[in-house]
Write a protein that holds these residues in place. Structure first.
Motif, mmCIF file in Angstrom:
data_model
loop_
_atom_site.group_PDB
_atom_site.id
_atom_site.type_symbol
_atom_site.label_atom_id
_atom_site.label_comp_id
_atom_site.label_asym_id
_atom_site.label_seq_id
_atom_site.Cartn_x
_atom_site.Cartn_y
_atom_site.Cartn_z
ATOM 1 N N SER A 162 150.739 11.023 7.125
ATOM 2 C CA SER A 162 150.538 9.783 6.394
ATOM 3 C C SER A 162 150.316 8.644 7.384
ATOM 4 O O SER A 162 150.985 8.561 8.411
ATOM 5 C CB SER A 162 151.762 9.488 5.523
ATOM 6 O OG SER A 162 151.643 8.228 4.898
ATOM 7 N N GLU A 163 149.359 7.774 7.070
ATOM 8 C CA GLU A 163 149.124 6.559 7.828
ATOM 9 C C GLU A 163 149.369 5.366 6.911
ATOM 10 O O GLU A 163 149.577 5.544 5.706
ATOM 11 C CB GLU A 163 147.701 6.535 8.388
ATOM 12 C CG GLU A 163 147.434 7.639 9.407
ATOM 13 C CD GLU A 163 146.008 7.652 9.919
ATOM 14 O OE1 GLU A 163 145.768 8.260 10.974
ATOM 15 O OE2 GLU A 163 145.132 7.046 9.260
ATOM 16 N N SER A 164 149.326 4.176 7.449
ATOM 17 C CA SER A 164 149.670 3.006 6.643
ATOM 18 C C SER A 164 148.790 2.864 5.403
ATOM 19 O O SER A 164 149.269 2.525 4.319
ATOM 20 C CB SER A 164 149.586 1.737 7.494
ATOM 21 O OG SER A 164 148.296 1.611 8.080
ATOM 22 N N ASN A 165 147.501 3.137 5.545
ATOM 23 C CA ASN A 165 146.580 2.973 4.416
ATOM 24 C C ASN A 165 146.000 4.279 3.874
ATOM 25 O O ASN A 165 145.304 4.260 2.856
ATOM 26 C CB ASN A 165 145.416 2.065 4.824
ATOM 27 C CG ASN A 165 145.866 0.665 5.160
ATOM 28 O OD1 ASN A 165 146.716 0.111 4.469
ATOM 29 N ND2 ASN A 165 145.313 0.091 6.222
ATOM 30 N N LYS A 203 145.971 6.513 -0.871
ATOM 31 C CA LYS A 203 147.238 7.073 -1.342
ATOM 32 C C LYS A 203 147.478 6.828 -2.828
ATOM 33 O O LYS A 203 148.580 6.993 -3.311
ATOM 34 C CB LYS A 203 148.395 6.476 -0.543
ATOM 35 C CG LYS A 203 148.394 6.869 0.924
ATOM 36 C CD LYS A 203 149.569 6.218 1.632
ATOM 37 C CE LYS A 203 149.629 6.650 3.094
ATOM 38 N NZ LYS A 203 150.756 5.998 3.800
#
Length: 204
Positions: A162-165, A203
């Motif tokens: 998972s990344e921030s966006n 997401k």
């Protein structure tokens, strides 16, 4: 007629040999079936192609793809190889919840170069052969189609991180396509290959 009888020892041995023969036969058939329907794609991030004139396996370990929106439901990623002059477009769902529900081994359309408009379509352009890498007139471009000999098949989708966006996945596919020579469109070539890309979805 002379009666034939088995002692318990002989009967056990015969049963054992028959059992071994049966198991060996089944294993052989299963292996043959697995070989005929092999869908193996390398775990390494890559793009591979094979034409009647040449073949290459391009290392994509350093390829960091960020999506462009193609429409309300579909993202597309694209890149070109400096060493081979191959260019590809690959489309997939924008939404991570849609990508995790993808039917594995399903087949999707091959598209004209850059015209991907639905998830899991693939299109590409590449030189006719190794000698024409620097000759821009000698390029093969994919033809739109979906058939036994024209498809992009999803082999595996694996969540990576998972990344921030974004949610990041690895998508593995194998493909087969028909491509025309831009210089002389009546010249049609078959291209086969595989790829494994790291892609990003929202997401939502």
């Amino acid at each position: 007629m002379k009666n034939i009888s088995f002692t318990p020892s002989k009967a056990c041995k015969l049963f054992f040999y028959c059992l071994i023969l049966f198991i060996s036969s089944c294993s052989s058939d299963e292996n043959k079936n697995d070989s005929e329907n092999s869908t193996e794609v390398s775990d390494a991030l890559h793009l591979a192609f094979k034409t009647p004139d040449w073949e290459q396996n391009i290392n994509c370990e350093k390829l960091d793809l960020f999506p462009d929106a193609q429409n309300d439901s579909t993202n597309v990623v694209s890149a070109s190889s400096a060493s081979t002059r191959e260019t590809f477009y690959f489309s997939y769902p924008k939404d991570s919840s849609k990508i995790v529900k993808t039917k594995i081994l399903s087949k999707h359309k091959i598209m004209e170069l850059g015209s991907n408009n639905e998830p899991f379509q693939f299109s590409q352009k590449l030189p006719l052969n190794a000698s024409s890498i620097d000759d821009t007139t000698k390029r093969l471009a994919s033809l739109e189609g979906l058939s036994d000999t024209e498809y992009n098949q999803v082999i595996e989708i694996k969540y990576l991180k998972s990344e921030s966006n974004y949610a990041v996945f690895i998508v593995k596919c194998k493909y087969e396509m028909k491509a025309y020579l831009i210089e002389t469109p009546e010249t049609i070539k078959k291209i086969t290959g595989t790829f494994s890309f790291k892609i990003r979805t929202t997401k939502d």
